[in-house]
Design an enzyme around this catalytic site. Structure first.
Site, PDB file in Angstrom:
ATOM      1  N   ASN A 150       0.677  -1.092  -0.158  1.00  0.00           N
ATOM      2  CA  ASN A 150       0.216   0.015   0.113  1.00  0.00           C
ATOM      3  C   ASN A 150       0.986   1.192  -0.221  1.00  0.00           C
ATOM      4  O   ASN A 150       0.171   2.233   0.243  1.00  0.00           O
ATOM      5  CB  ASN A 150      -0.978   0.111   0.718  1.00  0.00           C
ATOM      6  CG  ASN A 150      -0.493  -0.132   2.452  1.00  0.00           C
ATOM      7  OD1 ASN A 150       0.550  -1.588   2.656  1.00  0.00           O
ATOM      8  ND2 ASN A 150      -0.285   0.325   3.957  1.00  0.00           N
ATOM      9  N   GLN A 180      -5.127  -4.053  -2.245  1.00  0.00           N
ATOM     10  CA  GLN A 180      -4.712  -2.768  -3.298  1.00  0.00           C
ATOM     11  C   GLN A 180      -4.564  -2.756  -4.256  1.00  0.00           C
ATOM     12  O   GLN A 180      -4.523  -2.811  -5.483  1.00  0.00           O
ATOM     13  CB  GLN A 180      -3.443  -2.195  -2.589  1.00  0.00           C
ATOM     14  CG  GLN A 180      -3.241  -1.134  -1.501  1.00  0.00           C
ATOM     15  CD  GLN A 180      -4.161  -0.006  -1.237  1.00  0.00           C
ATOM     16  OE1 GLN A 180      -4.335   0.944  -2.938  1.00  0.00           O
ATOM     17  NE2 GLN A 180      -4.405   0.748  -0.420  1.00  0.00           N
ATOM     18  N   THR A 238     -25.744  -7.674  12.031  1.00  0.00           N
ATOM     19  CA  THR A 238     -26.959  -7.366  11.694  1.00  0.00           C
ATOM     20  C   THR A 238     -26.008  -6.818  10.244  1.00  0.00           C
ATOM     21  O   THR A 238     -25.360  -5.979  10.763  1.00  0.00           O
ATOM     22  CB  THR A 238     -27.770  -6.485  11.965  1.00  0.00           C
ATOM     23  OG1 THR A 238     -28.726  -6.628  12.898  1.00  0.00           O
ATOM     24  CG2 THR A 238     -28.363  -5.549  10.889  1.00  0.00           C
ATOM     25  N   CYS A 322      -3.435   4.609   7.793  1.00  0.00           N
ATOM     26  CA  CYS A 322      -3.763   3.797   8.664  1.00  0.00           C
ATOM     27  C   CYS A 322      -2.640   3.627   9.620  1.00  0.00           C
ATOM     28  O   CYS A 322      -1.977   3.643  10.718  1.00  0.00           O
ATOM     29  CB  CYS A 322      -4.438   1.839   8.130  1.00  0.00           C
ATOM     30  SG  CYS A 322      -5.591   2.093   8.217  1.00  0.00           S
TER      31      CYS A 322
END
Length: 382
Positions: A150, A180, A238, A322
């Protein structure tokens, strides 16, 4: 002019993605676990997206599991395998330049008694099949190597790596983070000999908050989230139906236009690199992926260049989004692992392109940096 060259961090959603998500949010908003027609309608969106993704990956529908993000998919792949196979061994192999969601998970497992081997790439950011094969042990249970890095855009020979692993021991689980790579190139798990494969929607003009993990039929994997048993018992909670619907639309559009978009982006990347490396003392560290350019500007700290460009309407990054949430004086681990000097590491910018970008934006960026660079170097040295 506004120029967004941070598409590896996230992308702008396609208009069609926003449209289908709004349809689900405002009209077809039922819970897919409900038995009434509103629930059935919601479930159809999940089934449609699953069919699109399984068609692209050339896999079974029941091998796709939706998660909240690439980080969760990577955690499920690594921790889920470690828990499922701990009686067979506790040795795991990862590359040393993986995404933070792999490396941090590996560090967690080390504290839990697992033995992790971190493979160092060559100076191009590539892990060799031989390096992986030589690291294998009798107690190895998992190998995880990313498809495309990345920060650099280096492309690993995943099929060769995983074939070498399977030849030594077919029971070793092979995982690749294809975040990526997906949407930029062909990604077919069976051709890669991958048992597990991670994909995230917001890197391909889909929504944030939705991703998937491909799990080859028969692969042992323990859930890490428990509850109502959604996602075939693998990932309770959910389902994010608007996100899943948007993911399907984004993936479908990305692969219908794959070749044209890839060629366009690759040409823009080449033009950008050629323009920037024509400037004095500018270095290219980029791999072969069509959309990522890693450029070093010695004499100017990356944060200084980033904010100077921001003032001109150009948005780039100093590394993985990140990773920048955990500031470190050591700088990019990826750049250090490929052997760059401290001066180069501290001055590297990542430019990541998409089909939304244009030649005009590249020209503007090169011109802007050509004007900024001498001034920024002068102030730094002064």
């Amino acid at each position: 002019m506004e120029v967004y060259f941070d598409n590896s961090a996230t992308t702008r959603v396609y208009p069609e993605v926003a449209d289908i998500m709004m349809q689900v949010l405002t009209n077809d908003y039922g819970n897919p676990s409900s038995l009434h027609m509103m629930g059935v309608n919601a479930e159809r969106y999940i089934n449609d997206a699953t069919r699109i993704l399984s068609g692209i990956l050339k896999c079974r529908d029941d091998e796709i599991f939706f998660t909240s993000c690439g980080t969760e998919s990577n955690n499920l792949a690594i921790i889920g395998t470690a828990l499922a196979k701990r009686r067979k061994g506790k040795h795991i192999i990862v590359s040393s330049i993986e995404h933070a969601s792999i490396l941090a998970t590996a560090e967690f497992l080390e504290k839990e008694g697992y033995d992790i081997t971190y493979l160092v790439p060559d100076n191009k950011g590539i892990i060799s099949p031989e390096a992986v094969k030589n690291a294998l042990r009798e107690d190895t249970i998992l190998v995880s190597v990313m498809m495309v890095n990345n920060e650099l855009g280096s492309i690993n020979p995943i099929a060769d790596i995983f074939n070498a692993v399977k030849k030594e021991n077919a029971d070793i689980v092979c995982h690749t983070d294809a975040t990526q790579a997906f949407g930029k190139m062909e990604v077919i798990p069976s051709k890669l000999s991958a048992d597990l494969l991670t994909v995230s929607a917001h890197k391909i003009h889909g929504p944030k908050g939705i991703a998937m993990l491909y799990v080859k039929k028969g692969t042992l994997l323990r859930p890490i989230i428990y509850g109502g048993g959604q996602e075939k018992g693998m990932r309770s909670g959910t389902e994010n139906v608007p996100g899943i619907a948007g993911f399907g639309v984004a993936a479908d559009k990305a692969y219908k236009n794959l070749q044209g978009n890839r060629e366009k982006i690759a040409l823009l990347k080449t033009k950008l690199i050629n323009g920037l490396t024509s400037l004095q003392d500018v270095h290219d560290n980029s791999g072969d992926a069509p959309h990522i350019a890693s450029i070093s500007f010695p004499g100017v700290r990356s944060e200084v260049m980033l904010h100077a460009l921001e003032d001109k309407g150009i948005y780039v990054s100093s590394g993985s989004a990140c990773s920048t949430n955990k500031p470190s004086k050591k700088g990019s681990r990826v750049l250090r692992e490929i052997g760059l000097s401290e001066g180069m590491i501290e001055s590297t910018i990542r430019f990541s392109l998409s089909e939304d970008n244009s030649e005009e934006e590249v020209d503007y960026t090169v011109k802007t940096i050509s004007e900024l660079l001498p001034m920024l170097r002068h102030y730094t040295r002064g």
